[in-house]
Design an enzyme around this catalytic site. Structure first.
Site, PDB file in Angstrom:
ATOM      1  CB  SER A 114       2.229  -9.908  19.213  1.00 59.88           C
ATOM      2  OG  SER A 114       1.426 -10.166  20.332  1.00 59.88           O
ATOM      3  CG  ASP A 256      -0.567  -7.672  22.896  1.00 64.01           C
ATOM      4  OD1 ASP A 256      -1.620  -6.998  22.788  1.00 64.01           O
ATOM      5  OD2 ASP A 256      -0.269  -8.572  22.093  1.00 64.01           O
ATOM      6  CG  ASP A 260      -3.798  -9.442  19.695  1.00 61.88           C
ATOM      7  OD1 ASP A 260      -2.881  -9.184  20.516  1.00 61.88           O
ATOM      8  OD2 ASP A 260      -3.685 -10.316  18.812  1.00 61.88           O
TER       9      ASP A 260
END
Length: 496
Positions: A114, A256, A260
């Site tokens: 992430s 990011d 998401d």
């Protein structure tokens, strides 16, 4: 020689544990053996609940970190070992591979860390019908895995596993939103795409162009940049202001690393807070029941836009659980959103001439597009769109390299004793910032409510050795200032 190992033991020994978005850890700890074992544990759990059997397909995708390809290959080897078939979806956003899996009733996984630095990575698991919930995490953790003799002395596979032919999932993901909003939805808008190292950067450009907007590519990087949508870097704040001014942009779109979590800047180059973007998206879609973590802006309740606002712990599994409860209670239009801006559509919604199907996983595209389309429909700027909501402002920052054990010790110290003792201690500790403390919320971390309306919320990160601080106030400047002061107090606080 085969070896039987416990996933719980591997998590304890390796430090690669479940956070709020799947298994995360240092790349050095995420050896092929660890990633192979965790994938086997995931598939065994699915087999136990009737969602996987030999011959089943499992979709795989990854983000653009240097380590992602290797980890994807280790996960693919585990799928083959368990008798499954790999659907290789390439390097695409997490919600794109999840949507592909949900549509086909197959499991999927996304190799991504992430927003965290690329010395770390992770694996996000999806069931056939949605993200893994906390009960699923417990089921995976409980598995005992028989590992084949495939690993060398450094726990790496000798030969990488072929991932197979590439399956195009990006086209269907783009079509989902073009079909929903129409090819004229962004007509006349000048939109910058801050590409950096986001895996969905090219998809954002495709979407803007297919929706009729004018796309300007900005800041593409072949080196991974850890863009955190909850704590936007000062350099990214400066770049957004520069780009909007120089190019006369209506907005800047970004995400990011695994695309998401959204970033959307208004016409002045000011990044919109994720919890405000969630409210704007839910309003634009006509949703009446919202699930959102306790850390998100209280404008959700103060706006009067929603019949129900269900507050949860931080993390998409908790938001999904709350959405499911709302649906089971008879709510027709249901969504969830997080402070990072990720938006989860729990049930189908009707737009002007179309319908948008549910996608109960964190998504960056929908909140960006919904806000832009709504602003264009009203013929107002994004900053004007935000001013339609109650004036409550949130801000978040974190202490990096702050060990989780230290974070927990801090919270335990601050919340020890009777209610009167806790309130007195918190007033003594933070009263110089925001005045008298009149209440606390222990839903997730320590959320401190002050008599004057300010909020300071401290919480250990679930993904990295960081202490998160969320603040809320009636002005943006006060929220930012309170955050910096609170972190300074915490940094200087001596426990014990």
């Amino acid at each position: 020689m085969t070896q039987t190992v416990s996933i719980a033991d591997l998590m304890s020994l390796s430090g690669v544990t479940f956070g709020t978005s799947g298994a995360r850890g240092l790349v050095s700890a995420m050896t092929d053996r660890i990633c192979f074992a965790y994938t086997c544990g995931f598939l065994q759990h699915l087999e136990n609940i009737g969602q996987f059997a030999p011959g089943s397909h499992v979709a795989i995708a990854g983000d653009l970190r240097p380590s992602s390809s290797r980890i994807m290959a280790a996960c693919a080897a585990a799928i083959h070992h368990k008798g499954g078939h790999v659907d290789f979806c390439g390097f695409v956003p997490s919600p794109a591979v999840a949507a592909y899996g949900f549509a086909r009733g197959i499991a999927s996984l996304m190799v991504t860390g992430s927003h965290i630095p690329d010395d770390r990575n992770g694996i996000k698991f999806n069931r056939n019908d949605g993200e893994v919930l906390k009960s699923d995490e417990l089921g995976i953790r409980a598995q005992n895995i028989t590992l084949p003799d495939l690993f060398d002395d450094e726990d790496m596979l000798g030969e990488p596993t072929p991932l197979g032919p590439l399956i195009d999932v990006a086209t269907a993901y783009v079509a989902r939103y073009v079909d929903a909003f129409g090819t004229e939805a962004l007509r006349g808008l000048r939109l910058g795409i801050y590409e950096h190292s986001a895996v969905g950067r090219d998809i954002l450009v495709r979407l803007v162009e297919q929706l009729g907007g004018e796309a300007y590519r900005l800041g593409r990087s072949e080196t991974f940049i850890p863009v955190d949508t909850e704590a936007v870097r000062p350099e990214d704040q400066a770049l957004a202001r520069q780009w909007t001014s120089e190019l006369n942009l209506d907005a800047i779109l970004s995400t990011d690393g695994d695309s998401d979590r959204p970033l959307l800047a208004d016409e002045s180059g000011t990044w919109i807070r994720g919890d405000i973007l969630g409210i704007l998206c839910a309003r634009a879609l006509g949703i009446k029941a919202v699930a959102t973590p306790v850390s998100c802006n209280s404008a959700a309740e103060l706006s009067g836009l929603f019949d129900t606002v269900s507050r949860t712990r931080i993390g998409s599994p908790f938001v999904i659980e709350a959405m499911n409860n709302l649906i089971n209670a008879g709510q027709v239009t249901v969504c969830g959103y997080e402070a990072n801006g990720g938006f989860l559509l729990g049930a189908e919604v009707r737009l002007e001439n179309t319908r948008l199907s549910a996608l109960p996983t964190r998504d960056a595209v929908l909140p960006i597009l919904a806000a832009l389309v709504d602003a264009r429909r009203q013929d107002v700027s994004l900053s004007m769109l935000q001013r339609q909501l109650p004036a409550r402002y949130t801000f978040s920052e974190r202490l990096q390299n702050y060990p989780t054990a230290q974070s927990r010790a801090l919270i335990a110290h601050l919340e020890a004793g009777s209610e009167a003792e806790i309130l007195a201690r918190l007033t003594a500790t933070f009263g110089g910032i925001a005045g008298e403390v009149d209440g606390i919320d222990l839903t997730d971390g320590l959320r401190i409510h002050f008599a004057g309306g300010d909020i300071i919320h401290l919480r250990p990160s679930g993904n990295a050795p960081e202490l998160r601080c969320y603040t809320e106030s009636d002005t943006s400047e006060r929220s930012v200032a309170n955050n910096a002061k609170a972190l300074e107090v915490v940094r200087d606080l001596v426990i014990g």
